[in-house]
Design an enzyme around this catalytic site. Structure first.
Site, PDB file in Angstrom:
ATOM      1  N   ALA A 176       0.847  -1.198   0.000  1.00 16.73           N
ATOM      2  CA  ALA A 176       0.000   0.000   0.000  1.00 16.73           C
ATOM      3  C   ALA A 176       0.879   1.244   0.000  1.00 16.73           C
ATOM      4  O   ALA A 176       2.015   1.218   0.474  1.00 16.73           O
ATOM      5  CB  ALA A 176      -0.919   0.005   1.227  1.00 16.73           C
ATOM      6  N   ASP A 177       0.337   2.313  -0.551  1.00 18.90           N
ATOM      7  CA  ASP A 177       1.025   3.601  -0.531  1.00 18.90           C
ATOM      8  C   ASP A 177      -0.028   4.697  -0.467  1.00 18.90           C
ATOM      9  O   ASP A 177      -1.037   4.639  -1.166  1.00 18.90           O
ATOM     10  CB  ASP A 177       1.888   3.797  -1.774  1.00 18.90           C
ATOM     11  CG  ASP A 177       2.709   5.073  -1.710  1.00 18.90           C
ATOM     12  OD1 ASP A 177       3.429   5.269  -0.711  1.00 18.90           O
ATOM     13  OD2 ASP A 177       2.613   5.894  -2.643  1.00 18.90           O
TER      14      ASP A 177
END
EC number: 3.6.1.9
Length: 191
Positions: free
Chosen positions: A68-69
């Protein structure tokens, strides 16, 4: 099926536990490059996928890796994690009284097949007007230093948020509804 989170984020770990997901943590060594000339939704997905692929390369078959970012975007300007207190203050001054977007990219990779699933989430967040004293006190607390946009909605940064439109968990760093949909596609059914 073994699940690995490619992030050291305590907030993401807490949200995965809240989802009822059993997982291990193996942080990615990938460094985000926010200067890439991509639309923000593509940029966060590219970062999330790079992180998941990095960890998938170190994992066993039968493992699902979650990457995730999260980025904050104000008028086309991308805010990642501040590198200094001065940068944190600059970000908060820019966000003061403004509506901005929080964009999180997700990637899940199945190590045995190499198959991947990606998605992203966008939430609109409106800040109230912040005084310089409020910003200085908040930055001095140390809380904003490891958060995109220099604030955490789940902590003291909540005091700055006038309203949100969209997924709250996205602002924390992991849009759990969209992640649950991806995991279901990968064969993981959570309670």
């Amino acid at each position: 099926m073994k699940i690995v989170l490619a992030s050291a984020s305590l907030r993401r770990q807490e949200l995965l536990r809240q989802m009822g997901c059993a997982f291990e943590v193996l942080p990615s060594t990938v460094q985000e490059d926010n200067t890439l000339k991509l639309p923000t939704d593509e940029l966060v997905v590219a970062h999330a996928k790079a992180k998941a692929m990095d960890v998938a390369g170190r994992s066993l078959d039968g493992t699902l890796v979650i990457g995730a970012d999260t980025l904050v975007v104000l008028n086309g300007q991308v805010f990642g994690k501040p590198r200094s207190q001065i940068e944190a203050k600059d970000m908060l001054n820019a966000l003061s009284g403004q509506e901005h977007k929080v964009v999180t990219g997700l990637a899940v990779i199945q190590c045995s097949s190499g198959h991947s699933w990606t998605d992203f989430s966008i939430t609109q967040v409106k800040f109230g007007h912040l005084s310089q004293e409020e910003i200085d006190r908040y930055v001095a607390s140390g809380e904003p230093m490891d958060k995109a946009g220099a604030y955490g909605i789940q902590e003291k940064g909540a005091l700055f948020v006038e309203s949100i439109h969209g997924c709250y968990f996205n602002v924390v760093g992991l849009p759990i509804y969209k992640l649950a949909k991806i995991l279901k596609k990968a064969g993981v059914f959570l309670p």
